[in-house]
Scaffold this motif. Structure first.
Motif, PDB file in Angstrom:
ATOM      1  N   GLU A  55       0.821  -1.202   0.000  1.00  0.00           N
ATOM      2  CA  GLU A  55       0.000   0.000   0.000  1.00  0.00           C
ATOM      3  C   GLU A  55       0.860   1.260   0.000  1.00  0.00           C
ATOM      4  N   GLU A  56       1.938   1.276   0.798  1.00  0.00           N
ATOM      5  CA  GLU A  56       2.738   2.485   0.912  1.00  0.00           C
ATOM      6  C   GLU A  56       3.644   2.722  -0.293  1.00  0.00           C
ATOM      7  N   TRP A  57       3.761   1.744  -1.192  1.00  0.00           N
ATOM      8  CA  TRP A  57       4.650   1.902  -2.344  1.00  0.00           C
ATOM      9  C   TRP A  57       3.926   1.767  -3.681  1.00  0.00           C
ATOM     10  N   ARG A  58       2.614   1.544  -3.691  1.00  0.00           N
ATOM     11  CA  ARG A  58       1.942   1.166  -4.929  1.00  0.00           C
ATOM     12  C   ARG A  58       1.901   2.282  -5.971  1.00  0.00           C
ATOM     13  N   PHE A  59       2.068   3.532  -5.561  1.00  0.00           N
ATOM     14  CA  PHE A  59       2.060   4.630  -6.517  1.00  0.00           C
ATOM     15  C   PHE A  59       3.460   5.074  -6.938  1.00  0.00           C
ATOM     16  N   THR A  60       4.482   4.561  -6.275  1.00  0.00           N
ATOM     17  CA  THR A  60       5.855   5.021  -6.516  1.00  0.00           C
ATOM     18  C   THR A  60       6.537   4.156  -7.567  1.00  0.00           C
ATOM     19  N   PRO A  61       7.079   4.723  -8.644  1.00  0.00           N
ATOM     20  CA  PRO A  61       7.814   3.938  -9.643  1.00  0.00           C
ATOM     21  C   PRO A  61       9.178   3.525  -9.098  1.00  0.00           C
ATOM     22  N   LEU A  62       9.256   2.333  -8.537  1.00  0.00           N
ATOM     23  CA  LEU A  62      10.455   1.890  -7.823  1.00  0.00           C
ATOM     24  C   LEU A  62      11.694   1.892  -8.714  1.00  0.00           C
ATOM     25  N   ARG A  63      11.513   1.613  -9.980  1.00  0.00           N
ATOM     26  CA  ARG A  63      12.681   1.546 -10.875  1.00  0.00           C
ATOM     27  C   ARG A  63      13.391   2.887 -10.979  1.00  0.00           C
ATOM     28  N   ARG A  64      12.695   3.970 -10.625  1.00  0.00           N
ATOM     29  CA  ARG A  64      13.287   5.305 -10.729  1.00  0.00           C
ATOM     30  C   ARG A  64      13.943   5.757  -9.418  1.00  0.00           C
ATOM     31  N   LEU A  65      13.934   4.892  -8.400  1.00  0.00           N
ATOM     32  CA  LEU A  65      14.542   5.251  -7.116  1.00  0.00           C
ATOM     33  C   LEU A  65      16.051   5.039  -7.089  1.00  0.00           C
ATOM     34  N   ARG A  66      16.605   4.433  -8.131  1.00  0.00           N
ATOM     35  CA  ARG A  66      18.061   4.256  -8.270  1.00  0.00           C
ATOM     36  C   ARG A  66      18.677   3.485  -7.104  1.00  0.00           C
ATOM     37  N   GLY A  67      17.924   2.516  -6.602  1.00  0.00           N
ATOM     38  CA  GLY A  67      18.465   1.635  -5.575  1.00  0.00           C
ATOM     39  C   GLY A  67      18.326   2.144  -4.159  1.00  0.00           C
ATOM     40  N   GLN A  72       2.845  15.610 -20.634  1.00  0.00           N
ATOM     41  CA  GLN A  72       2.663  14.168 -20.731  1.00  0.00           C
ATOM     42  C   GLN A  72       3.360  13.442 -19.574  1.00  0.00           C
ATOM     43  N   ASP A  73       2.615  12.540 -18.942  1.00  0.00           N
ATOM     44  CA  ASP A  73       3.112  11.694 -17.850  1.00  0.00           C
ATOM     45  C   ASP A  73       3.513  12.477 -16.608  1.00  0.00           C
ATOM     46  N   ALA A  74       2.981  13.665 -16.439  1.00  0.00           N
ATOM     47  CA  ALA A  74       3.116  14.336 -15.147  1.00  0.00           C
ATOM     48  C   ALA A  74       2.263  13.584 -14.134  1.00  0.00           C
ATOM     49  N   HIS A  75       2.844  13.221 -12.984  1.00  0.00           N
ATOM     50  CA  HIS A  75       2.140  12.366 -12.018  1.00  0.00           C
ATOM     51  C   HIS A  75       2.268  12.957 -10.618  1.00  0.00           C
ATOM     52  N   ALA A  76       1.126  13.266 -10.020  1.00  0.00           N
ATOM     53  CA  ALA A  76       1.084  13.744  -8.638  1.00  0.00           C
ATOM     54  C   ALA A  76       0.401  12.700  -7.774  1.00  0.00           C
ATOM     55  N   VAL A  77       0.987  12.452  -6.599  1.00  0.00           N
ATOM     56  CA  VAL A  77       0.397  11.538  -5.621  1.00  0.00           C
ATOM     57  C   VAL A  77       0.290  12.259  -4.292  1.00  0.00           C
ATOM     58  N   TRP A  78      -0.890  12.227  -3.717  1.00  0.00           N
ATOM     59  CA  TRP A  78      -1.100  12.769  -2.377  1.00  0.00           C
ATOM     60  C   TRP A  78      -1.875  11.745  -1.561  1.00  0.00           C
ATOM     61  N   ILE A  79      -1.289  11.322  -0.442  1.00  0.00           N
ATOM     62  CA  ILE A  79      -1.953  10.406   0.489  1.00  0.00           C
ATOM     63  C   ILE A  79      -2.029  11.115   1.836  1.00  0.00           C
ATOM     64  N   GLY A  80      -3.221  11.274   2.365  1.00  0.00           N
ATOM     65  CA  GLY A  80      -3.393  11.916   3.659  1.00  0.00           C
ATOM     66  C   GLY A  80      -3.977  10.953   4.668  1.00  0.00           C
ATOM     67  N   ASP A  81      -3.173  10.531   5.619  1.00  0.00           N
ATOM     68  CA  ASP A  81      -3.606   9.585   6.652  1.00  0.00           C
ATOM     69  C   ASP A  81      -3.744  10.302   7.986  1.00  0.00           C
ATOM     70  N   VAL A  82      -4.882  10.131   8.630  1.00  0.00           N
ATOM     71  CA  VAL A  82      -5.099  10.644   9.981  1.00  0.00           C
ATOM     72  C   VAL A  82      -5.572   9.494  10.851  1.00  0.00           C
ATOM     73  N   VAL A  83      -4.863   9.264  11.949  1.00  0.00           N
ATOM     74  CA  VAL A  83      -5.240   8.240  12.925  1.00  0.00           C
ATOM     75  C   VAL A  83      -5.697   8.936  14.202  1.00  0.00           C
ATOM     76  N   ILE A  84      -6.881   8.606  14.668  1.00  0.00           N
ATOM     77  CA  ILE A  84      -7.367   9.103  15.952  1.00  0.00           C
ATOM     78  C   ILE A  84      -7.546   7.889  16.856  1.00  0.00           C
ATOM     79  N   ARG A  85      -6.618   7.716  17.767  1.00  0.00           N
ATOM     80  CA  ARG A  85      -6.636   6.529  18.622  1.00  0.00           C
ATOM     81  C   ARG A  85      -7.712   6.633  19.695  1.00  0.00           C
ATOM     82  N   ALA A  86      -7.983   5.532  20.337  1.00  0.00           N
ATOM     83  CA  ALA A  86      -9.076   5.466  21.316  1.00  0.00           C
ATOM     84  C   ALA A  86      -8.886   6.474  22.444  1.00  0.00           C
ATOM     85  N   GLU A  87      -7.650   6.733  22.816  1.00  0.00           N
ATOM     86  CA  GLU A  87      -7.375   7.635  23.930  1.00  0.00           C
ATOM     87  C   GLU A  87      -7.342   9.107  23.513  1.00  0.00           C
ATOM     88  N   ALA A  88      -7.488   9.384  22.218  1.00  0.00           N
ATOM     89  CA  ALA A  88      -7.342  10.751  21.710  1.00  0.00           C
ATOM     90  C   ALA A  88      -8.695  11.465  21.630  1.00  0.00           C
TER      91      ALA A  88
END
Length: 374
Positions: A30-42, A260-276
């Protein structure tokens, strides 16, 4: 330092300083599915040797302590534990960390500037920056990234009780650059943090801003602006982890895409725990698509484990220019191309005006004008 497991949340549930605790990503996670790994250069699989160079230069008032330290310094890593393999690799691979300390009850008038310049993208470099604002202190920090690089780093902001820190992070890398960064704010009781990411340059840039609360009354505002050109991949993945009562977070990220092939990814995660209980949070992402051939992935997520919240919401919208706005401007004699530029400026400048450092604000405005002139 061994593996820690956060059983409450499914988001970023692993935290470890050890690279071996993270499997090599294959793109199906899930945390890597939008990232083109081949372009990370290792940077993600351990094949990127740390023989590149990114120079770090800090400008600060005399009352601010600036130190270059080794990984044995107990302050390094005290505010953030890596949550994926690239972050752990960066932590394991840097040789010298920069520690900036704003002493207790000190208000720094002029912005602290950290200038990072890559000296070539053919080889990888790793870095670490720790910024500490002690109790009742306040400061503004500018992170200025440029040059050519293949670079992974961790940046931790440790904001003490009733302290305040504002951060402006500019990613204006050259077109051949790759940058993968974690920016984490660790907030004590009644601490205030405002982070603003402006991402314009680079071939692939992946920024992960996150916030954790360690006392009631913590307040975080996360803003971002990006302009994606053809072939660029600009990705922002945010996490606000509410684990104590009566804290606040606000997120507003906006972007424009063209080419052409401009790609934007935005993931916004908010966790509200039981004690919060008493959490007040809202996140927003908007994207303006200027040409055909672009791609936007925008995913807001709320994970709420208590019903006692002050407010929790999110919104995401991606679309083309408003035809009615363009018609209105053209009906008043403004040429079509200039009308489009005016609409885009208005869309982005609502956030630009929140940049309080005049020099940086003018620089961002000029950069946007250059993008719109293409």
């Amino acid at each position: 330092m061994g593996l820690e497991v956060k059983p409450v949340s499914t988001i970023a549930e692993k935290a470890s300083y050890d690279v071996a605790d993270f499997a090599v990503p294959n793109g199906r996670e899930e945390e890597w599915r939008f990232t083109p790994l081949r372009r990370l250069r290792g940077l993600h699989d351990g094949t990127a040797a740390p023989d590149g160079k990114v120079l770090v230069d800090v400008t600060a008032d005399p009352g601010v302590r600036v130190e270059s330290v080794g990984r044995g310094d107990p302050r390094v890593g005290s505010g953030y534990t890596p949550t994926d393999r690239v972050s752990a690799q960066a932590y394991s691979s840097f040789t010298t960390a920069t520690v900036i300390t704003v002493p207790r009850e000190t208000s720094v008038e002029r912005p602290i500037t950290v200038r990072l310049r890559g000296e070539g993208s053919a080889h990888a470099a790793y870095g670490h920056l720790t910024v500490i604002v002690e109790a009742f202190g306040s400061a503004t920090l500018v992170l200025d990234h440029g040059g050519s690089a293949t670079y992974a780093d961790n940046v931790e902001f440790i904001v003490g009780e009733q302290a305040s820190l504002k951060v402006l992070s500019l990613q204006e890398w050259h077109d051949d650059s790759v940058h993968v960064s974690h920016q984490h704010a660790h907030l004590a009781k009644d601490a205030k943090f405002a982070g603003f990411n402006v991402t314009l340059g680079g071939d692939l840039v992946r920024i992960r801003p996150s916030v954790s609360y360690h006392g009631q009354g913590g307040d975080a505002e996360l803003y971002g602006l990006y302009f994606v050109d053809g072939g660029q991949h600009l990705e922002h993945r945010l996490l606000a982890d509410h684990s104590v009562p009566n804290c606040r977070s606000r997120v507003d990220y906006r972007g424009a895409l063209q080419g052409q092939d401009a790609h934007a990814v935005w993931i916004g995660d908010v966790v509200i725990r039981a004690e919060a209980e008493g959490t007040d949070t809202y996140e927003l992402n908007r994207n303006l698509v200027l040409t055909d051939g672009t791609r936007v992935d925008s995913v807001p997520n709320l994970e709420i484990l208590t019903g006692e919240v002050a407010g929790a919401g999110h919104a995401s919208a991606s679309g083309r220019l408003d035809d009615q706005q363009l018609f209105y401007l053209q009906a008043r004699g403004i040429p079509a191309a200039e009308a489009k530029r005016m609409v885009v400026r208005g869309f982005l400048y609502q956030l630009v005006q929140k940049i309080e450092v005049e020099e940086v604000r003018e620089r961002v405005e000029a950069a946007i004008d250059v993008e719109l002139a293409r």
